[in-house]
Structures are given as C-alpha cells and as structure tokens.
Write an enzyme that holds these catalytic residues in place. Structure first.
Site, PDB file in Angstrom:
ATOM      1  N   ASP A  27       0.798  -1.242   0.000  1.00 41.91           N
ATOM      2  CA  ASP A  27       0.000   0.000   0.000  1.00 41.91           C
ATOM      3  C   ASP A  27       0.828   1.289   0.000  1.00 41.91           C
ATOM      4  OD1 ASP A  27      -1.879  -1.982   0.217  1.00 41.91           O
ATOM      5  OD2 ASP A  27      -2.686  -1.344   2.143  1.00 41.91           O
ATOM      6  N   LYS A  56      -6.695  -4.535  -3.224  1.00 38.42           N
ATOM      7  CA  LYS A  56      -7.334  -5.244  -2.099  1.00 38.42           C
ATOM      8  C   LYS A  56      -8.331  -4.327  -1.392  1.00 38.42           C
ATOM      9  CE  LYS A  56      -3.510  -4.420   1.206  1.00 38.42           C
ATOM     10  NZ  LYS A  56      -4.235  -3.605   2.184  1.00 38.42           N
ATOM     11  N   CYS A 104      -2.152  -2.319   7.691  1.00 45.36           N
ATOM     12  CA  CYS A 104      -2.136  -3.284   6.577  1.00 45.36           C
ATOM     13  C   CYS A 104      -0.906  -4.176   6.558  1.00 45.36           C
ATOM     14  CB  CYS A 104      -2.293  -2.543   5.257  1.00 45.36           C
ATOM     15  SG  CYS A 104      -3.965  -1.870   5.077  1.00 45.36           S
ATOM     16  N   GLN A 137       8.215 -14.064  21.328  1.00 47.14           N
ATOM     17  CA  GLN A 137       7.807 -15.472  21.505  1.00 47.14           C
ATOM     18  C   GLN A 137       8.440 -16.365  20.438  1.00 47.14           C
ATOM     19  OE1 GLN A 137       3.539 -15.957  22.699  1.00 47.14           O
ATOM     20  NE2 GLN A 137       3.372 -13.828  22.020  1.00 47.14           N
TER      21      GLN A 137
HETATM   22  N1  TIU Z   1      -2.637   0.431   4.237  1.00 46.24           N
HETATM   23  C1  TIU Z   1      -3.073   0.675   5.475  1.00 46.24           C
HETATM   24  O1  TIU Z   1      -2.352   0.490   6.442  1.00 46.24           O
HETATM   25  N2  TIU Z   1      -4.352   1.214   5.587  1.00 46.24           N
HETATM   26  C2  TIU Z   1      -4.738   2.072   6.586  1.00 46.24           C
HETATM   27  O2  TIU Z   1      -5.895   2.481   6.623  1.00 46.24           O
HETATM   28  N3  TIU Z   1      -3.784   2.433   7.503  1.00 46.24           N
HETATM   29  C3  TIU Z   1      -3.924   3.338   8.518  1.00 46.24           C
HETATM   30  O3  TIU Z   1      -2.999   3.433   9.341  1.00 46.24           O
HETATM   31  N4  TIU Z   1      -4.997   4.120   8.562  1.00 46.24           N
END
Ligand code: TIU
Length: 240
Positions: free
Chosen positions: A24, A129, A162, A202
C-alpha cells in the site's frame, strides 16, 4: 542457503522461493489530501521508508526476484466497501468522496496510485485489495503457490494496520515472513516499534525482522545472474 542476521534469530531462505512485497505505498497514505490525511494523520511520517523500499525493489529486480505490490482501494461503485468501513473514523471526507487527488481510496484514481518512486514495472503483480489483509478477496495466495514462493520480505505502510494484517495472514498460510524495519512506517512511531516487537516476540510468533541492509547484502550480491526459478521446494502452505 543465505542466512540473515535477524530478530529473534537467523532467517534462512532459498533465493528461488523468496519475493519482496510492498504493501500500500500509495499517494492516499503518503501524500497530503488522501485517505491517511483525512483520517487526521501526519502523512509525512511515512516518507522515510520510500527510498528504502525503492532500493529493495531495485535489488530484487536486478536479481530477477519477484516484486509484488498491493494497493488498498475500492471499486468505483463502492460494491466492495462495507458501510462500517465507510463510516469508520468520522472523517471529513469518506471513501469514495472527491478529494484533491480524485475520489478517496478508489481504484483508478490518482490518490490510489503508487507514489512515483515506487511504481510497479510492467509484468509485476499488482494486487488491488478491499481490506487490510492482502489475502482477503485477492489472488495473492494463488500467485504465490504458482510461483513456488514460500518466503516474503515485507515492506510498506502502515506497520500496525495493513502490514501487520498481511504478515499475520501470510504467517497463518505457512509463509516465512521477514519485516524490513526501515522499510515500513506508521503515523504512530510507538505503534511501529510495538508491532515489530509483538510480531517477533515469543520466538518469532508471526515472523522475523531485520534492517534493510541485511537483506540488501544478500540480494544485491546475487546481481544479474540469478533466475527466478519458481519450482516447488516441498515447503507446504495452507489451503486458504
Ligand atoms: N494500508 C493501510 O495500512 N491502511 C490504513 O488504513 N492504515 C492506517 O494506518 N490508517
């Protein structure tokens, strides 16, 4: 078999079965006017990982190893957007609303595209996604199985959303994941460090972590000669 000095212990992998996954790295999360900012975040905090991921992408490409890109986004008709997600956070602009980079978090809009330094090359897998987890309603698992990939070098943003969701999902499916510590960022530095600690605690309950230098030392040395030979190595992954 290369071995990387990692946390909590050495990470061993076969260069024929490893891929880089970049989660992302979109304008919506990295630049003003996108989804990250409308949620109230300082998006400049993501910037430090961009040149690190660019160098990793260059090294993997030169070694002819797969580079996978994901982007969190929704269909223009919002048919894959749960109402709960649309309303979450009470932002001034919601997913699908028009912002300065086009409609917020919608596939095909300027904001949902990758930051210029991390654009995919033709032929590289791009996974759109609708969720935080890169396996949820995507073809990622089929791609990894087809290519015989068992090990994932994980980068991207944000660490505790994400990236963490995707690394946990990959771990449950039987993949050995290593998170690149300087190749991921969060809007909350304490969440980044806490997430890395939680996932590697862990005995590596979710996976490993290491600095990019440790990965680059191995992958850059592979140079031009390596072929991304995707035969099975007998490593079993889960069915779903
Ligand atoms: N890609 C991802 O992490 N989506 C989010 O919405 N992240 C946030 O930290 N908001």
């Amino acid at each position: 078999m290369p071995s990387i000095n990692a946390t909590p212990f050495a990470y061993n992998f076969d260069t024929d079965h490893i891929a880089l996954i970049c989660i992302d790295m979109q304008r919506d999360f990295c630049l003003p006017g996108g989804f990250g900012e409308v949620l109230g975040n300082d998006v400049s905090l993501i910037a430090p990982c961009i040149p690190v991921i660019a160098r990793l992408q260059a090294a993997f490409r030169k070694a002819r190893l797969p580079v996978i890109h994901t982007k969190e986004c929704h269909k223009p008709d919002l048919s894959d957007l749960p109402t709960a997600k649309q309303n979450r956070g009470n932002p001034k602009l919601k997913i699908g609303d028009k912002g300065p980079m086009g409609r917020i978090l919608i596939d095909g809009e300027e904001g949902s595209d990758f930051v210029p330094d991390l654009r995919p090359l033709p032929g590289e897998l791009v996974i759109a996604k609708p969720g935080k987890d890169a396996f949820y309603r995507t073809d990622l698992r089929e791609y990894l199985v087809t290519r015989g990939i068992t090990n994932l070098v994980v980068t991207g943003c944000t660490t505790e959303v994400c990236v963490q969701s995707s690394m946990r999902a990959a771990n449950d499916r039987g993949y050995d994941c290593i998170l690149v510590e300087d190749g991921t960022e969060s809007y909350f530095p304490e969440f980044k460090s806490g997430t890395i600690k939680a996932m590697t605690a862990q005995g590596g309950i979710i996976g490993w972590s290491c600095p990019s230098a440790a990965i680059l030392a191995v992958v850059e040395a592979l140079g031009h000669g390596a072929a991304a030979a995707p035969a099975s190595n007998g490593h079993k992954v889960a069915a779903h």
